[in-house]
Design a protein around this motif. Sequence first.
Motif, PDB file in Angstrom:
ATOM      1  N   VAL A 129       0.887  -1.183  -0.079  1.00  0.00           N
ATOM      2  CA  VAL A 129       0.139  -0.056   0.121  1.00  0.00           C
ATOM      3  C   VAL A 129       0.941   1.141  -0.115  1.00  0.00           C
ATOM      4  CG1 VAL A 129      -2.006  -1.137   1.127  1.00  0.00           C
ATOM      5  CG2 VAL A 129      -0.093  -0.024   2.658  1.00  0.00           C
ATOM      6  N   HIS A 130       0.396   2.324  -0.456  1.00  0.00           N
ATOM      7  CA  HIS A 130       1.264   3.487  -0.638  1.00  0.00           C
ATOM      8  C   HIS A 130       1.172   4.331   0.480  1.00  0.00           C
ATOM      9  CE1 HIS A 130       2.898   7.145  -2.314  1.00  0.00           C
ATOM     10  NE2 HIS A 130       2.718   6.746  -3.745  1.00  0.00           N
ATOM     11  N   PRO A 131       2.348   4.458   1.030  1.00  0.00           N
ATOM     12  CA  PRO A 131       2.653   5.164   2.186  1.00  0.00           C
ATOM     13  C   PRO A 131       1.921   6.351   2.668  1.00  0.00           C
ATOM     14  CG  PRO A 131       4.728   4.164   1.625  1.00  0.00           C
ATOM     15  CD  PRO A 131       3.789   4.277   0.312  1.00  0.00           C
ATOM     16  N   CYS A 132       1.819   7.288   1.318  1.00  0.00           N
ATOM     17  CA  CYS A 132       1.298   8.404   1.565  1.00  0.00           C
ATOM     18  C   CYS A 132      -0.046   8.564   1.450  1.00  0.00           C
ATOM     19  CB  CYS A 132       1.913   9.372   0.350  1.00  0.00           C
ATOM     20  SG  CYS A 132       3.778   9.458   0.357  1.00  0.00           S
ATOM     21  N   PHE A 133      -0.779   7.539   0.699  1.00  0.00           N
ATOM     22  CA  PHE A 133      -2.371   7.781   0.541  1.00  0.00           C
ATOM     23  C   PHE A 133      -3.028   6.808   0.899  1.00  0.00           C
ATOM     24  CE2 PHE A 133       0.243   9.553  -3.147  1.00  0.00           C
ATOM     25  CZ  PHE A 133       0.238  10.695  -3.010  1.00  0.00           C
ATOM     26  N   CYS A 134      -2.573   5.708   1.814  1.00  0.00           N
ATOM     27  CA  CYS A 134      -3.401   4.812   2.335  1.00  0.00           C
ATOM     28  C   CYS A 134      -2.816   4.530   3.770  1.00  0.00           C
ATOM     29  CB  CYS A 134      -3.153   3.293   1.445  1.00  0.00           C
ATOM     30  SG  CYS A 134      -3.690   3.192  -0.167  1.00  0.00           S
ATOM     31  N   GLY A 135      -3.879   4.497   4.510  1.00  0.00           N
ATOM     32  CA  GLY A 135      -3.735   4.331   5.840  1.00  0.00           C
ATOM     33  C   GLY A 135      -4.814   4.777   6.738  1.00  0.00           C
ATOM     34  N   HIS A 136      -4.969   4.968   8.189  1.00  0.00           N
ATOM     35  CA  HIS A 136      -5.923   5.184   8.724  1.00  0.00           C
ATOM     36  C   HIS A 136      -6.298   7.088   8.626  1.00  0.00           C
ATOM     37  CE1 HIS A 136      -2.255   5.545  11.055  1.00  0.00           C
ATOM     38  NE2 HIS A 136      -2.905   6.617  11.850  1.00  0.00           N
ATOM     39  N   PHE A 137      -5.167   7.609   8.210  1.00  0.00           N
ATOM     40  CA  PHE A 137      -5.401   9.024   7.833  1.00  0.00           C
ATOM     41  C   PHE A 137      -5.922   9.191   6.635  1.00  0.00           C
ATOM     42  CE2 PHE A 137      -1.111   7.076   6.769  1.00  0.00           C
ATOM     43  CZ  PHE A 137      -1.056   7.482   5.376  1.00  0.00           C
ATOM     44  N   ALA A 138      -6.130   8.502   5.612  1.00  0.00           N
ATOM     45  CA  ALA A 138      -6.526   8.780   4.300  1.00  0.00           C
ATOM     46  C   ALA A 138      -8.164   7.999   4.134  1.00  0.00           C
ATOM     47  CB  ALA A 138      -5.690   7.990   3.338  1.00  0.00           C
ATOM     48  N   ASP A 139      -8.706   9.072   3.676  1.00  0.00           N
ATOM     49  CA  ASP A 139     -10.305   8.759   3.449  1.00  0.00           C
ATOM     50  C   ASP A 139     -10.594   8.651   2.039  1.00  0.00           C
ATOM     51  OD1 ASP A 139     -13.052   8.603   3.259  1.00  0.00           O
ATOM     52  OD2 ASP A 139     -13.574  10.066   4.616  1.00  0.00           O
ATOM     53  N   ARG A 140     -10.667   7.568   1.609  1.00  0.00           N
ATOM     54  CA  ARG A 140     -10.775   7.193   0.128  1.00  0.00           C
ATOM     55  C   ARG A 140     -12.212   6.934  -0.232  1.00  0.00           C
ATOM     56  NH1 ARG A 140      -5.574   6.441  -1.973  1.00  0.00           N
ATOM     57  NH2 ARG A 140      -6.456   5.681  -4.025  1.00  0.00           N
TER      58      ARG A 140
END
Length: 212
Positions: A129-140
């Motif tokens: 997963v992309h470190p900059c755009f995927c995670g609990h901080f990214a709402d997709r």
Amino acid sequence: MKAVYDEIADWYEEQFSPLPGLPRQLVEMLGKGTGVCLEIGCGTGAHAAAVQALGWTPIGVDLSTGMLGYAMDRLPVMRADAEHLPFPSDSLPAVLSVMVHTDMPDYPSVLREVRRVLQPGGVFVHIGVHPCFCGHFADRSDPDNIVIGGGYRDGSWTKRSWTDQGVRNRVGAAHWPMHQLLNAFTDVGFTVERFGEGDEATPVTFSVRARK
């Protein structure tokens, strides 16, 4: 030891779909070759056919017996910890890691172990997963307008997610900011050769090709 993926193996096999751009990155980063290509965290063996099509002989390791129950029909597998691979040093021409680094709390130790088992000049391909755009901080929830909130630098593990239809909310995931992820490769002695990203406007995946 019961692996967390044992509980979702059936769901993963029946409902989880490959992410856009992932097959292309696998082909571009791994390329054609011969000999064994070990996939760490092989899961259900979903990438075995693509690896074989490139000329490699795929084999896989995973902690989850539930996932390996599906994988064993697609490639030779064994149950093993990626931090303690059951292979001699300098023995493998290629190792592959696909969408698993967030499942491994100590990914730098995994990279160190991968480098140990690789032959001199052997290739390691990481797709995650992309470190900059995927995670609990990214709402997709809106693919055209990704909302990035606080938490990118936390380096945390969480089950928090913008969706209840994915893997993160089921088993949790660790987050590695970009600088920590890339430094982990060079810190263990890999020579990094190439980078890639997924096909989306805001990429879901990020890939690295490194060599021993």
